[in-house]
Enzyme design. Structure first.
Site: not given
Length: 247
Positions: A148, A154
């Site tokens: 993403q 993350y």
């Protein structure tokens, strides 16, 4: 608590998905424990659990700190006898593109989302192996599968969780301990609902089932993976994302 009641440790249990997991496992008969950093939040969560008729215990521990996790595991085992189930749910985001990312933003996410898995599992693992039973479930993310923009930290941490899952699953399967990952898509937690509505609508348009997921749907998957019926499931990654990403 009865001698045969299983004990579950859910990190980040006071949050949206974590709280849903705690309630589901409590309803299924588990003795629930979680960690906390904010005493006020933990007290409110405990009261909510009690109001629902569930018995739970909280332990002050920062999942980023190995020594604090060791102490938490020791305290739970002293108070409740053992830990049968671990759900590694604690997680944060510090989103930005890599070229703008500070080292502290990388470290915060890796420490909380990935290092924590080692910190919590390592001190509890020997007890599971000695008893010949254990269930470890790591809550990852759709973004650890597909990537993403703005989430290199993350995504790396969540993908790392599944690498940990596959390796440990092979190490401990012969002793009746299973290790699996659950990768949620976009779930209607407070964090996601705080996103501006226009952005949420764009996200929902990318989900084939046409809605956000519910925390209870993640909890149901966890409940299956920690059950006796899931004894033959290990090293797996269960995607729960409404069809947004199919690997």
């Amino acid at each position: 608590m009865s001698e045969d009641q299983r004990v579950a440790l859910v990190t980040g249990g006071c949050g949206g998905i974590g709280s849903a997991v705690c309630k589901r496992l409590a309803a299924d008969g588990f003795r629930i424990t979680t960690n906390y950093r904010s005493e006020e939040k933990a007290s409110k969560w405990l009261q909510e659990m009690e109001d629902l008729g569930f018995s739970a215990a909280v332990y002050k521990a920062d999942v980023r700190d190995f020594n604090e996790c060791q102490q938490m595991v020791s305290d739970i085992e002293k108070d409740l006898g053992r830990i049968d189930v671990i759900v590694n749910n604690a997680g944060i985001t510090r989103d930005t593109t890599l070229r703008k990312m500070e080292k502290s933003q990388w470290d915060d996410v890796m420490d909380t989302n990935l290092d924590s898995v080692f910190n919590v599992v390592r001190p509890a693992l020997n007890g599971m192996l000695e008893r010949g039973f254990g269930r470890i479930v790591n809550i990852a993310s759709i973004n650890g599968q597909k990537g993403q923009l703005g989430q290199t930290n993350y995504c790396a941490a969540k993908a790392g969780m599944h690498g940990f899952t596959k390796a440990l699953a092979q190490e401990v399967a012969y002793k009746g301990v299973t290790v699996n990952t659950v990768s949620p898509g976009y779930i209607a937690t407070d964090m996601v609902m705080a996103v501006p509505e226009a952005i949420r609508e764009k996200i929902i348009k990318q989900i084939p089932v046409g809605r956000l997921g519910r925390p209870e749907e993640i909890a149901a998957a966890v409940a299956y993976l920690v059950s006796d019926e899931a004894a033959f499931v290990t090293g797996s990654d269960l995607s729960i994302n409404g069809g947004q990403h199919m690997s």
